[in-house]
Every structure is written in structure tokens, then in C-alpha cells.
Design an enzyme around this catalytic site. Structure first.
Site: not given
Length: 544
Positions: A188, A431, A455, A502
Site C-alpha cells: 500500500h 499476435e 510476439d 497493446c
């Protein structure tokens, strides 16, 4: 000049004087008492004071880090009233006739040990919370001063470790950076430091605190995790220039917060963030990403010593969905194998693991693992805007099998009376060249495509991206790769499917215009690149 290396948890450079954080670790001794009722009343008074203190800390956290990350102090307040915790303290006082401090310390050890031994990572994290509230009660019982630094001006706060309440309680205006000898990037405290926009480095090592002195000049590089104590003039000058460049760049990009990702000719695009775990959520929000385009769920498997349970996964997915408050969150199912090996999976040694049993192939050959993850995902779907994405797709039959298992899992949940969202989008990663080439057949089966360029580059160019000797042959701008992406975009749009990227190429602003002209609808990048990509989008004119 001395150098130390830890793990940077917030990228920025700080230069200033060291201030060593003084903890009030009052020694707790066992004392026999006659009046046990008096000791229980002392605990009650200490808890009431703790509740007041935590309420003030919670309000400060709300102002500085937002509601999501202030929730930890709500948990602390609830723990103060936990029946089992309080009954344990009173029982120890009554049965052993001991002082309140000892009873609280013993209860703290027992409960923290119990939580630490649990398999669920969420429950393991409660161990630190128990210690934090117990130390607060003990400090109130002993009348110890509040933990503090001795500095009157801005300084680099150095400590063995910091509890969440200690991090928030510090005067933010007097903190240049946090440096801790221990700690985890998932803690945290690390999350709070990131959300407070304070450079932070954790895990510098045991020798650090014994070798530094109050008032030493130091440099903290939150990008690399490097700490330099008593730097020479040349080093100081170099880091001062690095700090200035970083601050100028951030200032320019901050002006883009709250603005749309829209080209000069009016074309809108989504700019999302890629993250590897829950601890990155703060960075997503800080950098104003429109959503999460890739949540790498394998972190749950990589950090565990055994398969994560359905409950453990559910809590993780629920937390990220709630934290994003209705913004799109795309979670990729486990992508284990190749360069990400986990011993307890018992995978056989392969001559070429990048082409072997990995990602969706593991899920389809070991459906019990896959079903557990899918159950957790669909259960969490009611807490936000979820998309589930499947990696390493090469055929129509794989997608058919995936969708069939998804329907079976949803039917199971429905029969058990467990809610899930019917609005959950199903997508696949493009990919492999195979997926791109048959994207016209795959598109009607899903809601979205997401191109994994890392990839896709490896498989298209037949170059192992983990092999540094082959690096000169890896051309990420290769025409073949760009053609496969464009083909996938065309087939997606023909079938009413949106498409994003992405992989690392999404952050390559030299290709932003190229991708937008292809019709890419979303770019998902590391959080720190969000504003940079937004800047590139807003400078693009597709009408020319």
C-alpha cells in the site's frame, strides 16, 4: 560518494538532504496485573483515540490520493471493531492477568501470522494492516510520540519501511522522496507514494540505513532505482539536468490531462494503459488513461507458490474493476510459458518454448486452470466494465472452444445463483501471423481484436525477441508487420469489431499517424506514455 540500488516505484528525480524516519517502537514487556478491568478500559481508550487518528488520516488520504486508495484506512477502522481481534485482547488480559500493551502485541503477532500463512494474497496483505493498527494502539497506550522525521525543510525520507498510515501522515510539502531499506512494490505504501507523485525507491537493502547520516546530500532516481549519497560535483550536475528535463516534459504533458484523444480533423481514439498488476492502477489514474487495455493476469500466477484460488483472483479482478469506476478494463487470461515459466505448472522442458505449450494452449489442455480463472473473471464482471482477452490465437477452432467453455462457466454461475454481466466483451489477441491472415474469419466471432506487436514481430520475422544477438534483425517497422496489422484492422471494421494495439509499438509515436490511418481504434501503452501518445494523436491530421 556511495551508490545503492533498489526498485523504483515512481519515476522522478529528487535531490536533497536525507532525513531518517524515527519509529516509536516502544519495547513491550509482559507485566502481571491485578486489575484486569482497568487494563481493558485502557485498551478501550487507546482504541477510541486510534479511531480518531485514523479518521483524520483517512480524510487526509482522500484529499491526497483519492477515494480508492484511502479505503485502506476504512479497513483499519473496521479492524478496530473486529470481534475476534478484540476478544483475543480481552481474553489474554483476563486469562493471563497481563498488561494491555502485551495483550495487544501478542494478538497482533497471532493474527498477523495467521493472515501471512493464507494462500490468498488479499488476505496476506491484511497481516501488515493488523500490525499497523496494533502498533497505533500500543503507541497510544504508552503515550509515545508520533513517528516523525527531524527535518524542518523538504528532505528525502529514509526508513526501514513505512506503514500506509505513516506514509500519509507525513507532511507531503516536506517530502522530496521516499527511500526504504525493505518493502514491496505491491505494498500500500508504494501505491500511495505513486499516487502522491513522490519519487520512491524501495528495497535498497539492510546496510543502507547504517551507512547514511542525517543531513547527507543524496540523489534519488525513481526511474532506475539508484540512490547516490554524497555525490561528487559532476554527478550532481548531471542529475540536476536530468531532473530539469523530466520536470519540463511532465509540465508540458500535464496540460493534456482531461483533454480528448482527438486528431486535428476530428477523429477520436482511445488511449488506454497496460499494467502488470494491481499496484499499477494508481499510475493509470495519475496519467489520465481512458481505461486499461491490457491487464496481465499472469502476475497472480508468477507471484504465487501454487495456483491462485478462484477467490484470490476474484478479489484482484474486482479491485481493478472497481478502481477504474466504469472505465473499460481488458484482462488477458494467463499467458504462461515461453519467457514466463512457473515451476508449479510442471511444464515439460521444450526446445523452443516460444512455439510450444503456452498461453491459450495451456488453458485449453488444462481446462481446470482455465475454468477457475474464467469463473473469477465473470464473477468480477458485475463490478465494472470488463473485457476478457485471449492470447496466442491461431485458429477458428480455438475460439470456438474458448466460447463454449465461457458459456459453460456462465451456466454454472447462473445455476449457483451467482451474478455476472452479460455485457462482458470477448476479444482475442492478434499476435501470430495466422490470426492476422484469418482475421476475416475470426472477427465475426468476437467483440474486439488487440494486436500484440511484441510476439507478432517475433513470429513474423522468425526472430527470438529474448535473444540479444538477433536484435539487429528485429525491425519493428518491417512492412510485413504493418501489413498484417492493417489487414486485421480492415477485417475487424468490416465485421463491426473494434481493434486496438497493446504491444510496445503502440507507444512508438513515429507510428501513431500510420496506425490511425489504418483505422486503429485504441492504443494501449505503459501508463507513463499515455500523455505522450495523446500529444501525438492531437498533432495528427488525417485529412491530408
Amino acid at each position: 560518494m556511495k551508490k545503492y540500488l533498489g526498485k523504483g516505484v515512481y519515476g522522478a528525480v529528487a535531490i536533497g538532504k536525507i532525513s531518517v524516519f524515527k519509529k516509536c517502537d516502544a519495547a513491550v514487556t509482559r507485566i502481571h496485573v491485578e486489575d484486569t478491568e482497568k487494563e481493558k478500559q485502557r485498551v478501550k481508550a487507546a482504541k477510541e483515540l486510534a479511531a480518531k487518528q485514523l479518521t483524520e488520516i483517512h480524510e487526509k488520504a482522500l484529499r491526497e490520493v483519492g477515494e480508492t486508495h484511502a479505503q485502506i484506512f476504512e479497513i483499519h477502522l473496521m479492524m478496530l471493531d473486529d470481534d475476534d481481534y478484540n476478544e483475543s485482547i480481552e481474553n489474554i488480559i483476563d486469562t493471563q492477568s497481563v498488561n494491555a500493551e502485551y495483550a495487544v502485541a501478542l494478538t497482533s503477532d497471532n493474527f498477523a501470522g495467521m493472515f501471512s500463512s493464507m494462500d490468498d494474497a488479499y488476505m496476506q496483505a491484511r497481516a501488515a494492516d493488523v500490525r499497523d493498527i496494533s502498533n497505533r494502539i500500543i503507541a497510544n497506550l504508552t503515550g509515545a510520540d508520533t513517528d516523525s522525521t527531524t527535518a524542518d525543510e523538504k528532505s528525502i525520507v529514509c526508513a526501514d519501511d513505512l506503514a500506509p498510515s505513516e506514509t500519509v501522515s507525513l507532511d507531503k510539502d516536506k517530502v522530496l522522496a521516499f527511500v526504504t531499506a525493505h518493502g514491496s512494490s505491491n505494498s500500500h505504501t508504494a501505491i500511495l507514494a505513486r499516487n502522491m507523485n513522490i519519487p520512491a525507491v524501495i528495497g535498497v537493502g539492510d546496510s543502507f540505513l547504517s551507512e547514511i547520516n542525517e543531513g547527507d546530500t543524496a540523489i534519488v532516481d525513481g526511474f532506475t532505482g539508484e540512490i547516490i549519497v554524497s555525490p561528487d560535483e559532476q554527478t550532481l550536475k548531471a542529475y540536476t539536468e536530468k531532473q530539469k528535463r523530466d520536470e519540463e516534459q511532465k509540465k508540458l504533458l500535464q496540460e493534456l490531462k482531461g483533454k480528448e484523444n482527438i486528431t486535428l480533423d476530428g477523429t477520436k481514439i482511445n488511449v488506454f494503459a497496460n499494467i502488470s498488476g494491481i499496484d499499477n492502477i494508481g499510475a493509470v489514474l495519475l496519467n489520465d488513461a481512458g481505461g486499461i487495455g491490457l491487464f496481465r493476469s499472469e502476475f497472480l500466477y508468477l507471484e504465487n507458490s501454487d495456483f491462485p484460488t478462484e477467490e484470490q483472483q476474484f478479489h484482484a479482478y474486482k479491485r481493478v474493476l472497481e478502481s477504474m469506476a466504469g472505465k473499460k478494463v481488458i484482462i488477458r487470461t494467463l499467458d504462461i510459458g515461453a519467457d514466463k515459466q512457473v515451476d508449479y505448472f510442471g511444464l515439460k522442458k521444450e526446445e523452443n518454448p516460444a512455439l510450444g505449450l503456452r498461453a491459450i494452449r495451456i488453458c485449453l489442455t488444462r481446462p481446470e486452470i482455465f475454468r477457475t480463472q474464467l469463473r473469477a473473471l465473470f464473477r468480477a464482471s458485475v463490478y465494472g466494465n470488463l473485457g476478457i482477452m485471449f492470447p496466442m490465437i491461431t485458429s477458428v477452432s480455438e475460439v470456438e472452444r474458448i466460447k463454449a467453455i465461457c458459456e459453460e462457466v456462465k451456466a454454472e454461475l447462473k445455476s449457483e445463483g451467482i451474478e455476472y454481466s452479460d455485457k462482458t466483451e470477448i476479444g482475442i489477441m492478434i499476435e501470430t501471423p495466422a490470426a492476422a491472415i484469418i482475421s476475416d474469419r475470426l472477427a465475426p466471432m468476437v467483440d474486439f481484436f488487440s494486436v500484440g506487436t511484441n510476439d507478432l514481430t517475433q513470429y513474423t520475422l522468425a526472430c527470438d525477441r529474448q535473444n540479444p544477438d538477433a536484435e539487429e534483425f528485429v525491425d519493428t517497422h518491417h512492412e510485413a508487420i504493418l501489413r498484417l496489422i492493417e489487414m486485421s484492422a480492415q477485417n475487424a471494421h468490416k465485421n463491426g469489431v473494434w481493434i486496438g494495439i497493446c504491444g510496445e509499438l503502440a507507444a512508438d509515436t513515429t507510428l501513431t499517424e500510420t496506425f490511425l490511418r489504418m483505422g486503429i481504434d485504441e492504443l494501449s501503452v505503459s501508463p507513463t506514455f499515455v500523455l505522450k501518445v495523446r500529444d501525438a494523436v492531437r498533432k495528427t491530421d488525417l485529412s491530408k
